[in-house]
Write a protein that holds these residues in place. Structure first.
Motif, short mmCIF file in Angstrom:
data_model
loop_
_atom_site.label_atom_id
_atom_site.label_comp_id
_atom_site.label_asym_id
_atom_site.label_seq_id
_atom_site.Cartn_x
_atom_site.Cartn_y
_atom_site.Cartn_z
N ALA A 231 25.19 19.71 29.71
CA ALA A 231 26.35 20.55 29.38
C ALA A 231 26.37 21.76 30.30
N VAL A 232 27.56 22.08 30.79
CA VAL A 232 27.74 23.30 31.58
C VAL A 232 28.89 24.09 30.98
N TYR A 233 28.85 25.39 31.21
CA TYR A 233 29.88 26.28 30.64
C TYR A 233 30.44 27.15 31.76
N TRP A 234 31.75 27.39 31.69
CA TRP A 234 32.40 28.18 32.73
C TRP A 234 32.52 29.65 32.35
N TYR A 235 33.17 29.92 31.22
CA TYR A 235 33.46 31.32 30.86
C TYR A 235 33.13 31.68 29.42
N ASN A 236 33.17 30.72 28.52
CA ASN A 236 32.82 31.02 27.13
C ASN A 236 32.11 29.83 26.52
N ILE A 237 31.42 30.07 25.42
CA ILE A 237 30.62 29.03 24.78
C ILE A 237 30.93 29.02 23.29
N PRO A 238 31.13 27.85 22.69
CA PRO A 238 31.39 27.79 21.24
C PRO A 238 30.09 27.91 20.45
N LEU A 239 29.97 28.95 19.67
CA LEU A 239 28.82 29.16 18.80
C LEU A 239 29.31 29.34 17.37
N SER A 240 28.41 29.45 16.44
CA SER A 240 28.78 29.61 15.03
C SER A 240 29.08 31.07 14.74
N ASN A 241 30.15 31.30 14.01
CA ASN A 241 30.47 32.65 13.58
C ASN A 241 29.42 33.11 12.58
N PRO A 242 28.86 34.31 12.79
CA PRO A 242 27.77 34.74 11.90
C PRO A 242 28.19 34.96 10.45
N ILE A 243 29.47 35.09 10.20
CA ILE A 243 29.95 35.34 8.84
C ILE A 243 30.39 34.05 8.17
N THR A 244 31.26 33.30 8.87
CA THR A 244 31.83 32.09 8.26
C THR A 244 31.04 30.83 8.58
N GLY A 245 30.27 30.88 9.68
CA GLY A 245 29.56 29.69 10.09
C GLY A 245 30.41 28.74 10.90
N ASP A 246 31.70 29.03 11.05
CA ASP A 246 32.59 28.16 11.81
C ASP A 246 32.39 28.41 13.31
N PRO A 247 32.69 27.40 14.14
CA PRO A 247 32.52 27.58 15.59
C PRO A 247 33.61 28.48 16.16
N GLU A 248 33.24 29.28 17.12
CA GLU A 248 34.20 30.09 17.85
C GLU A 248 33.63 30.42 19.22
N ALA A 249 34.50 30.86 20.10
CA ALA A 249 34.10 31.07 21.49
C ALA A 249 33.57 32.48 21.70
#
Length: 366
Positions: A231-249
């Protein structure tokens, strides 16, 4: 019959002179204003039509300004896209160059997320990686700065009041039948980078926002020789939101694209040549996608040029129509004016002759 109380001849001559003076005044006004119909009293129908048409011409003039603004926005976006495309062409070429270099060493097989491996930093491949990062930064700067009059067609900030999928750019392109005509461009058709990719934890709590554009999130690359893809990333990476646990960039810089590839070769035992080949193919696909978006923006540019030309022709046609209705024929008016001036001189002489008749009667009593 002659009378010393009523000079009928003088009255007739005076009436003729007044008529001529009135016509002369009209023609002089036409000469000075250039208009045959200046007020509603001159010709109510023509005056009404021309007044409405003049209002439409002013509206079409405003449309010309609006189209010029739209062209500036679209031209700026296209220029930024071209910079991004050229940058990724260079990135692809550098990846090809790196694939022929000796395999670099790795001190940490399990590499920290986006951390630089000190052993890898000594290699020639790392020098290529630095160049790639500079090109990535150049492309990102082009996308972020592609704003004209506050509108950016290629970059969507997460602070925008609407999601990228709901964002539509409406360009004013015409005016007809008392209605403004617009051309709509969907943001998702032009965006290259969406910082709002993922979840809006504040503006849209709990609502997942899967609006991935061209350079959002990661690229999963098949790694020959192992079942685990790279996997490579260009500008942002999807991680888990610390509050909701949902993925976000989340933004990430630097990304060390080649280090991710080399680490995967060491850690997973992937075929280095095959993995680099797939990386180059992935970048080639990105270049194709950028080219496709540029083609769409180019079509918008062409459409705006066409609408601008049509609007200018409409202004020219309407202006000619107004002229035919209310403009004075200067050649004809000049001839009439000269004739009326001559008639006025003759009328003055006629009035002088008529006024001399009482003197003839006076001689009879001498």
């Amino acid at each position: 019959m002659s009378s010393i109380l009523t000079n009928i001849s003088a009255m007739a001559a005076l009436r003729t002179m007044r008529d001529i003076s009135g016509q002369l005044g009209v023609e002089q006004q036409r000469i000075s204003s250039g208009l045959r119909v200046k007020t509603a009293a001159d010709n109510a129908a023509y005056w009404s039509i021309s007044t409405t048409m003049r209002s439409d011409v002013k509206a079409m003039g405003a449309i010309t300004d609006s189209i010029g603004l739209a062209m500036g926005i679209v031209d700026t976006a296209y220029s930024a896209m071209e910079t991004v495309r050229q940058s990724f062409v260079e990135i692809r070429n550098l990846a090809i160059t790196a694939s022929d270099m000796p395999q670099p060493g790795m001190r940490d097989i399990v590499k920290p997320a986006f951390g630089l491996d000190p052993e890898y930093a000594k290699s020639d491949v790392y020098k290529i990686d630095v160049q790639i990062q500079q090109l990535q930064d150049q492309a990102r700067d082009a996308m972020l700065s592609a704003s004209f009059a506050g509108v950016n067609l290629v970059y969507h900030d997460k602070t925008e009041p609407v999601k990228a999928s709901e964002q539509v750019f409406s360009f004013v392109i015409g005016y007809a039948n008392s209605k403004v005509q617009t051309m709509d461009v969907s943001a998702m058709d032009t965006l290259l980078l969406n910082d709002g990719f993922g979840v809006y934890p504040t503006s849209y709590p709990g609502q997942y926002n899967p609006e991935k554009t061209l350079f959002d999130g990661g690229e999963i690359i098949d790694a020959p020789g192992t079942f685990t893809p790279a996997a490579v990333y260009w500008y942002n990476i999807p991680l888990s939101n610390p509050i909701t646990g949902d993925p976000e960039a989340y933004p990430v810089n630097p990304t060390y694209i080649l280090q991710s590839i080399e680490n995967h070769v060491v850690r997973q035992g992937a075929d280095r040549e095959g993995l680099y080949s797939n990386l180059v193919a992935t970048i080639d696909k990105k270049i194709e996608q950028i080219t496709s978006k540029m083609a769409y923006v180019g079509a918008v540019q062409s459409a705006l040029d066409t609408y601008d030309e049509l609007n200018k022709k409409a202004i020219e046609t309407a202006t000619k129509g107004i002229g035919r209705l209310v403009d004075a024929d200067m050649d004809d008016t000049a001839v009439k004016l000269k004739a009326l001036e001559t008639q006025q001189q003759l009328a003055i002489q006629g009035l002088q002759i008529a006024n001399s008749q009482p003197e003839i009667i006076l001689r009879l009593f001498q």
